[in-house]
Design a protein around this motif. Structure first.
Motif, short mmCIF file in Angstrom:
data_model
loop_
_atom_site.label_atom_id
_atom_site.label_comp_id
_atom_site.label_asym_id
_atom_site.label_seq_id
_atom_site.Cartn_x
_atom_site.Cartn_y
_atom_site.Cartn_z
N ALA A 1 0.85 -1.19 0.00
CA ALA A 1 0.00 0.00 0.00
C ALA A 1 0.88 1.23 0.00
CB ALA A 1 -0.89 -0.01 1.24
N ASP A 2 0.30 2.34 -0.43
CA ASP A 2 1.06 3.59 -0.37
C ASP A 2 0.07 4.75 -0.24
OD1 ASP A 2 3.20 5.36 -0.39
OD2 ASP A 2 4.16 4.40 -2.11
N VAL A 3 0.60 5.90 0.10
CA VAL A 3 -0.20 7.11 0.13
C VAL A 3 0.37 8.00 -0.97
CG1 VAL A 3 -0.97 9.06 1.52
CG2 VAL A 3 -0.51 6.84 2.62
N VAL A 4 -0.50 8.40 -1.90
CA VAL A 4 0.00 9.08 -3.09
C VAL A 4 -0.77 10.38 -3.35
CG1 VAL A 4 0.66 6.87 -4.13
CG2 VAL A 4 -1.54 7.88 -4.72
N ASP B 1 -10.03 6.22 0.37
CA ASP B 1 -9.73 6.77 1.70
C ASP B 1 -8.58 7.75 1.62
OD1 ASP B 1 -11.64 5.22 2.86
OD2 ASP B 1 -10.31 4.11 4.18
N GLY B 2 -8.67 8.79 2.44
CA GLY B 2 -7.53 9.68 2.61
C GLY B 2 -6.63 9.10 3.69
N ALA B 3 -5.33 9.37 3.60
CA ALA B 3 -4.40 8.84 4.61
C ALA B 3 -3.18 9.74 4.69
CB ALA B 3 -3.98 7.42 4.24
N LYS B 4 -2.44 9.55 5.74
CA LYS B 4 -1.23 10.34 5.95
C LYS B 4 -0.12 9.42 6.45
CE LYS B 4 0.44 14.49 7.77
NZ LYS B 4 0.31 15.89 7.43
N LYS B 5 1.10 9.68 5.99
CA LYS B 5 2.24 8.93 6.53
C LYS B 5 2.88 9.81 7.60
CE LYS B 5 3.71 7.21 2.03
NZ LYS B 5 4.77 7.39 1.04
N ILE C 1 1.00 4.61 8.74
CA ILE C 1 -0.17 5.15 8.02
C ILE C 1 -1.31 5.48 8.99
CG2 ILE C 1 -1.94 4.60 6.29
CD1 ILE C 1 0.21 2.96 4.81
N TRP C 2 -1.86 6.67 8.83
CA TRP C 2 -3.01 7.13 9.62
C TRP C 2 -4.15 7.32 8.65
CZ3 TRP C 2 -2.34 8.73 14.97
CH2 TRP C 2 -1.03 8.55 15.44
N LEU C 3 -5.25 6.61 8.87
CA LEU C 3 -6.40 6.72 7.97
C LEU C 3 -7.23 7.93 8.36
CD1 LEU C 3 -6.56 4.67 5.78
CD2 LEU C 3 -5.62 3.56 7.79
N LEU C 4 -7.67 8.68 7.36
CA LEU C 4 -8.35 9.94 7.66
C LEU C 4 -9.79 9.98 7.19
CD1 LEU C 4 -5.41 12.31 6.63
CD2 LEU C 4 -5.97 11.47 8.91
N GLY C 5 -10.35 8.84 6.78
CA GLY C 5 -11.75 8.84 6.36
C GLY C 5 -11.89 8.88 4.85
N ARG C 6 -13.13 8.76 4.39
CA ARG C 6 -13.42 8.65 2.97
C ARG C 6 -13.19 9.97 2.25
NH1 ARG C 6 -14.06 3.61 1.09
NH2 ARG C 6 -14.95 4.69 -0.70
N PRO D 1 5.91 12.05 0.61
CA PRO D 1 6.96 11.79 1.59
C PRO D 1 6.37 11.62 2.99
CG PRO D 1 6.89 14.13 1.02
CD PRO D 1 5.88 13.45 0.16
N ASN D 2 7.16 11.06 3.89
CA ASN D 2 6.71 10.95 5.27
C ASN D 2 6.32 12.33 5.80
OD1 ASN D 2 7.21 8.28 5.18
ND2 ASN D 2 9.00 8.30 6.53
N GLY D 3 5.26 12.36 6.61
CA GLY D 3 4.81 13.64 7.15
C GLY D 3 3.73 14.29 6.29
N SER D 4 3.37 13.65 5.14
CA SER D 4 2.36 14.26 4.25
C SER D 4 1.18 13.32 4.03
CB SER D 4 2.96 14.58 2.89
OG SER D 4 4.11 15.35 3.05
N GLY D 5 0.11 13.92 3.50
CA GLY D 5 -1.12 13.16 3.27
C GLY D 5 -1.45 13.02 1.80
N GLY D 6 -2.40 12.13 1.50
CA GLY D 6 -2.83 11.92 0.12
C GLY D 6 -3.88 10.83 0.07
N TYR D 7 -3.92 10.11 -1.05
CA TYR D 7 -4.89 9.03 -1.22
C TYR D 7 -4.24 7.68 -0.94
CZ TYR D 7 -7.57 12.52 -3.79
OH TYR D 7 -8.27 13.63 -4.16
#
Ligand code: PRX
Length: 653
Positions: free
Chosen positions: A448-451, A504-508, A514-519, A459-465
């Protein structure tokens, strides 16, 4: 999720290391990550050896028509044999499979040997009712053993089941029966909820009237003994058809890609999606993750997942994964506060439950009731706690860990979806330190990744999908009868990369957790249940008084999100008894979809905020619903509307 919650989450710094004793004897150790990364397919082929195959597979992953992936496609197996018979054959037939606790206090222990007999009888009864491999069966039952037996009986004869949660209305049931062309419906006279018997069969009768000519029979379990209308030639009592059937049944082997079940789930349009899961890969994925994430020791653990079998969590982590692993588990019919608020803790105490899996919304409810309730019970048997269904806020996590888990049990926050079939992002309890509010890292074998919007890993410290970058065995195969919607919904946003878009939105964080931030779409999460804004909007506009409706998910302290609706009436508001109409509209949604979809509040408004191109700006409506200062309104066609709406407080009901 508000910006405030988001920043709270990201300043959360507590971490909890795995307990030393658990880590020393953990089923899965840190090396699993490297092994899976080095050979993704080989890793899953090895996990598939947890199952008993009638005919071994020679090909692991077939990606020749991606995203229509196939796993272990030339292997054959029987899913029910894997969940039941093989344990009996291995000599553990006397082990309890299910400790059933009915809400009124009735209890039944069912061993694997008894489960095998009951599933075999049900399989014979289904065959006698004309159900054959490839047919579809709708199951609309309370949380009683017959629900598990029915699912396994379908699997045993190769029929595809669709379990419809008992909280859905006749209307919702009818559309599912029709969509999947169910030949048989299995239901009960009723079930027990909050201290009284609530009927189920009338909803089936009403559903069949709406879609005549689809289902040929209704198999009815007698649970409550309440009066039921009876249709000779259609309705059949379970105790007549199943109890008298033979307990001899030879399970036939089906191919790994044989359809196992369809689970309807809300999407971003009005029509629920029929998510299709198949056999060999699904069972491999659920069995492995259940073994790894719960560190399951089937000979000594007592497991309890509080989900309803009507949802994916019940399918994957009550029925298929746990039973494939030969677990002993609790199955509880009712609500946590019936007949008293300590009911769950009493069950944990009585059965010495060691592994417990529930949802944040339940934990927040218990927090409201106060720690004195759980403190009254001996829960020292617990050794691991799981969470699923929605982001768990740090305070709920810490309360769960400390009050329920006595500060000794690790909490595994498991992120996954109906579509993924199995847990995807979760700590490994013997390896990963837990951070309250984070699902941590993808499990071994999961990528999985956050993009960013344009597909660049952040990068670590940022959010995305959140995206899943490699296929996994328990993945959905398609949406029933709608391959195009399958491709469009999950595979089109990152088509070039071939990634699955989770919605889902997420942040590293700085460590890459990974922190999930909701739909990020129009799907709400109410008490861990997925609801579509559009589906509720169409239910509202199907009421003769409603011209237009907009629905948003507003944050709610207990349920995570709550449904808030705005409606414009056809003939204006003059002379309307607002409170009565609001009540009527809430009930109308319950009739159309189910009580779970009832809006918490409905505001009758003269206008809705729209862009110049006519799109409803839900973001602004969410601001109003959450009592926030309304955000940027520059794209609004008529900016005076928001001032009028904000002045009108949500109607509490
Ligand atoms: O938004 C995520 C949320 O629930 C959605 C999936 O809902 P459903 O298919 O009904 O399955 C629920 C049970 C697996 C996801 O897209 N979700 C689920 N688990 C978590 C979560 N959000 C945050 N943390 C979780 N642990």
């Amino acid at each position: 999720m508000t910006d405030e919650t988001l920043s709270n989450l990201l300043t959360e710094t507590r971490t909890f290391e795995p307990p030393a004793e658990l880590a020393a004897h953990a089923n899965v150790k840190a090396d699993a990550y490297a092994a899976a990364a080095a050979d993704h397919e080989g890793f899953w082929a090895e996990q598939a050896q947890r199952l008993t195959w009638a005919e071994p597979f020679t090909q692991i992953l077939d990606d020749s028509s991606a995203p229509f992936y196939r796993w272990f496609a030339d292997g054959t197996l029987n899913v029910a044999y894997n969940c039941v018979d093989r344990h009996v054959a291995a000599g553990t037939g006397d082990q309890v499979a299910i400790h059933f606790v009915g809400e009124p206090g009735d209890r039944r222990d069912i061993t694997y040997a008894q489960l095998k007999d009951e599933v075999s009888r049900a399989a014979n009864a289904l065959t006698d009712l004309g159900v054959t491999a490839g047919d579809r069966v709708a199951i609309y039952l309370p949380m009683i053993p017959e629900a598990v037996v029915s699912m396994l009986a379908c699997a045993r004869i190769g029929a595809t089941h669709t379990v419809v949660f008992g909280g859905f209305s006749a209307e919702a049931l009818a559309s599912r029966i029709e969509d999947c062309n169910a030949k048989l419906v299995i239901t009960a006279d009723g079930g027990y909820r909050r201290g009284s018997a609530s009927a189920l069969k009338p909803a089936v009768d009403a559903a069949l009237e709406k879609v005549p000519g689809v289902a040929q029979h209704v198999l009815v379990v007698r649970r409550t003994g309440q009066e039921v209308a009876w249709h000779d030639g259609v309705d059949v009592w379970w105790h007549d058809a199943v109890d008298g059937a033979s307990a001899d049944h030879t399970p036939e082997a089906f191919t790994a890609e044989h359809p196992l079940f369809v689970m309807y789930s809300s999407g971003t349009t009005g029509k629920p999606k029929g998510i299709l899961h198949t056999s060999g890969g699904y069972l491999t994925g659920t069995a492995y993750t259940h073994h790894a994430v719960f560190d399951l020791k089937p000979e000594s653990d007592v497991y309890w997942c509080t989900a309803d079998v009507g949802w994916i969590t019940g399918h994957s982590y009550i029925v298929y994964g746990p039973l494939a692993n030969g677990v002993t588990q609790v199955l509880y019919e009712g609500t946590p506060d019936s007949p008293h608020k300590g009911r769950w803790w009493e069950i944990i105490q009585d059965y010495k439950v060691t592994l417990f899996y529930t949802a944040p919304t339940a934990i927040r409810t218990f927090m409201k009731w106060g720690r004195s309730v759980p403190d009254g019970y001996d829960m020292s048997s617990l050794r691991l706690l799981g969470s699923v269904g929605e982001p768990i806020n740090p305070e709920a996590y810490v309360w769960y860990r400390s009050v329920v888990g006595g500060d000794r049990c690790p909490v595994v926050d498991t992120w996954w979806q109906t579509e993924t079939g199995m847990m995807m992002i979760s700590p490994l309890p013997g390896v990963t330190a837990g951070k309250p509010g984070s699902a941590m890292t993808p499990l071994p074998g999961v990528d999985a990744d956050v993009v960013s919007e344009d597909g660049v890993p952040v990068p670590n410290g940022s959010g995305g999908y959140l995206v899943l970058t490699k296929p996994w065995p328990a993945m959905l195969r398609t949406l029933l009868g709608d391959d195009d919607r399958f491709v469009e919904t999950y595979w089109s946003k990152y088509a070039d990369q071939g990634w699955y878009f989770a919605g889902d939105g997420a942040k590293k964080d700085d460590d890459g957790a990974i922190w999930l931030l909701g739909r990020v779409d129009d799907v709400m999460n109410v008490s861990g249940h997925r609801l579509s804004t559009t589906e509720i909007e169409s239910a509202l506009v199907s009421h003769p008084r409603v011209a237009e409706a907009a629905v948003v998910g507003a944050s709610d302290e207990t349920t995570g999100q709550a449904v808030v609706a705005y409606v414009i009436l056809r003939e204006g508001i003059d002379g309307v008894d607002g409170d009565a109409l609001v009540q009527e509209l809430r009930n109308h949604v319950a009739t159309e979809i189910g009580a779970i979809a009832k809006p918490r509040s409905i505001m009758i408004v003269p206008e809705l905020p729209k862009t110049r191109s006519g799109k409803i700006m839900r973001r602004l409506l969410k601001d109003v619903a959450e009592n926030r200062t309304v955000g940027d309104t520059t794209t609004l066609a008529d900016r005076s509307i928001m001032a009028a709406l904000s002045a009108q407080a949500p109607r509490p009901v």
